[in-house]
Design an enzyme around this catalytic site. Structure first.
Site, short mmCIF file in Angstrom:
data_model
loop_
_atom_site.label_atom_id
_atom_site.label_comp_id
_atom_site.label_asym_id
_atom_site.label_seq_id
_atom_site.Cartn_x
_atom_site.Cartn_y
_atom_site.Cartn_z
N ASN A 11 0.87 -1.17 0.00
CA ASN A 11 0.00 0.00 0.00
C ASN A 11 0.91 1.22 0.00
O ASN A 11 1.45 1.60 1.03
CB ASN A 11 -0.89 -0.04 1.26
CG ASN A 11 -1.72 1.22 1.42
OD1 ASN A 11 -1.81 2.03 0.51
ND2 ASN A 11 -2.33 1.38 2.60
N TRP A 12 1.07 1.81 -1.17
CA TRP A 12 2.00 2.96 -1.29
C TRP A 12 1.43 4.23 -0.67
O TRP A 12 2.13 5.22 -0.56
CB TRP A 12 2.33 3.20 -2.76
CG TRP A 12 3.26 2.18 -3.36
CD1 TRP A 12 3.68 1.01 -2.80
CD2 TRP A 12 3.90 2.25 -4.65
NE1 TRP A 12 4.52 0.35 -3.65
CE2 TRP A 12 4.68 1.08 -4.80
CE3 TRP A 12 3.86 3.18 -5.69
CZ2 TRP A 12 5.43 0.83 -5.95
CZ3 TRP A 12 4.61 2.92 -6.85
CH2 TRP A 12 5.38 1.76 -6.96
N LYS A 13 0.14 4.21 -0.35
CA LYS A 13 -0.53 5.41 0.17
C LYS A 13 -0.31 6.57 -0.80
O LYS A 13 -0.17 6.35 -2.00
CB LYS A 13 -0.06 5.71 1.60
CG LYS A 13 -0.20 4.46 2.48
CD LYS A 13 -0.10 4.72 3.93
CE LYS A 13 -0.28 3.40 4.68
NZ LYS A 13 -0.32 3.55 6.13
N HIS A 99 -9.61 1.34 4.57
CA HIS A 99 -8.38 1.56 5.34
C HIS A 99 -8.67 2.53 6.49
O HIS A 99 -9.47 3.45 6.34
CB HIS A 99 -7.29 2.12 4.42
CG HIS A 99 -5.95 2.12 5.07
ND1 HIS A 99 -5.57 3.11 5.96
CD2 HIS A 99 -4.92 1.25 5.02
CE1 HIS A 99 -4.35 2.83 6.40
NE2 HIS A 99 -3.93 1.71 5.85
N GLU A 101 -7.11 4.98 7.60
CA GLU A 101 -6.89 6.40 7.28
C GLU A 101 -8.13 6.97 6.60
O GLU A 101 -8.47 8.14 6.80
CB GLU A 101 -5.63 6.55 6.41
CG GLU A 101 -4.37 6.33 7.24
CD GLU A 101 -3.19 5.76 6.47
OE1 GLU A 101 -3.17 5.82 5.23
OE2 GLU A 101 -2.27 5.24 7.15
N GLU A 171 -5.69 -4.55 10.63
CA GLU A 171 -4.70 -3.49 10.80
C GLU A 171 -5.01 -2.71 12.07
O GLU A 171 -5.80 -1.75 12.04
CB GLU A 171 -4.75 -2.54 9.59
CG GLU A 171 -4.39 -3.22 8.29
CD GLU A 171 -3.74 -2.24 7.32
OE1 GLU A 171 -2.68 -2.58 6.81
OE2 GLU A 171 -4.27 -1.14 7.13
N GLY A 177 2.20 2.56 10.71
CA GLY A 177 3.18 3.63 10.54
C GLY A 177 3.84 4.09 11.82
O GLY A 177 4.49 5.13 11.85
N SER A 216 3.16 -1.85 10.48
CA SER A 216 4.60 -1.90 10.74
C SER A 216 5.20 -3.28 10.51
O SER A 216 6.07 -3.72 11.27
CB SER A 216 4.91 -1.38 12.15
OG SER A 216 4.48 -0.04 12.29
N GLY A 237 2.71 -1.03 4.32
CA GLY A 237 2.76 0.40 3.99
C GLY A 237 4.20 0.83 3.76
O GLY A 237 4.77 0.62 2.69
N GLY A 238 4.80 1.43 4.78
CA GLY A 238 6.14 2.02 4.66
C GLY A 238 7.16 1.10 3.99
O GLY A 238 7.90 1.54 3.09
P1 PGA Z 1 2.63 0.47 7.69
O1 PGA Z 1 1.18 0.68 7.00
O2 PGA Z 1 3.17 -0.84 7.16
O3 PGA Z 1 3.44 1.66 7.24
O4 PGA Z 1 2.42 0.43 9.15
C1 PGA Z 1 0.30 -0.40 6.80
C2 PGA Z 1 -0.98 0.12 6.19
O5 PGA Z 1 -1.46 1.19 6.60
O6 PGA Z 1 -1.57 -0.52 5.29
#
Ligand code: PGA
Length: 256
Positions: A11-13, A99, A101, A171, A177, A216, A237-238
């Site tokens: 997930n590149w966001k 998600h 967010e 999640e 993050g 994470s 994500g990251g």
């Molecule tokens: P993260 O994000 O790996 O940076 O914690 C995961 C996500 O939000 O899908």
């Protein structure tokens, strides 16, 4: 016993641009030539404007690409929205839905998420549906109540779904993050709970649906998480923005 192929999605966001994406795609392709992750289903979810670029770089690699969100209606006067059929048109096999967010920063409710899941199932687009509790909810002992509520909202839309095209992502919001990760045991407990709730809600395919962990995930913790019986991969994500880290997480899913 049910065997579920591991699933790992990046997930590149809201990150990237044409040039940096190109470096990432080049590195992913080069690494794929060296290492087989054939038994792992891998997807990359860049921002909408780069889906065509993802398709151009990935279409002969076995890696799928998908979106991070989708509209809850099929078409029409919805400025700024993107439909299931448009994503399919671009070769997407997946989209992320719900998600945290989007739930917390962009006002998506359980009902919105349910309508989006239903659009995907009806249209034949794979859906990665996210659920998870906040820190307050965990510390207040409400984790299972929150997961039960979020799962109950989407379960009706999943009853008729092809289980191969549904991925649930657990999640925990406090782990996204933040560098804090749920322990493998915490993840296992939540995943088993989600699967049990799906089955109770009449989602017959739930034992074949992948439930992946997000929050994470790094190369250093991926194997211990993915070794858990109900942890079928990850939503990354990251670490998905660093080719070598993402590939190492995919390898962890292949060996776990
Ligand atoms: P993260 O994000 O790996 O940076 O914690 C995961 C996500 O939000 O899908």
């Amino acid at each position: 016993m049910t065997t579920r192929n591991p699933f790992v999605a990046g997930n590149w966001k809201m990150n990237g641009d044409i040039v940096t994406n190109e470096h990432l795609f080049t590195a992913l392709r080069a690494a794929l030539e060296r290492v087989s992750i054939a038994q792992v289903e891998v997807a990359i979810c860049p921002p909408y404007p780069y889906l065509g670029q993802a398709g151009a770089w990935l279409n002969d690699t076995g890696i799928a690409w998908g979106a991070q969100n989708v509209a809850e209606a099929p078409n029409g006067a919805l400025t700024g929205e993107v439909s299931v059929s448009m994503l399919l048109d671009l070769g997407c096999r997946w989209t992320i839905v719900g998600h945290s967010e989007r739930r917390t920063l962009l006002g998506e409710t359980d009902e919105t998420v349910a309508r989006k899941v239903s659009m995907c199932v009806g249209g034949g687009l794979g859906v990665i549906a996210c659920v998870g509790e906040s820190l307050d909810e965990r510390e207040g002992g409400r984790t299972e109540a929150v997961l039960a509520r979020q799962v109950a909202a989407i379960a009706p839309a999943l009853r008729e779904a092809d289980p191969a095209r549904v991925v649930l992502a657990y999640e925990p919001v406090w782990a996204i993050g933040t560098g804090r990760t749920a322990s493998p045991e915490m993840a296992q407990q939540a995943h088993a709970f989600i699967r049990a709730r799906l089955l109770e809600a009449g989602v017959g395919g739930a034992s074949q649906m992948r439930i992946v962990y997000g929050g994470s995930v790094k190369p250093s913790n991926a194997v211990s998480l993915f070794e858990m019986p109900d942890v079928d991969g990850g939503l990354i994500g990251g670490a998905s923005l660093v080719a070598e880290d993402f590939l190492n997480i995919c390898r962890a899913a292949a060996v776990a």
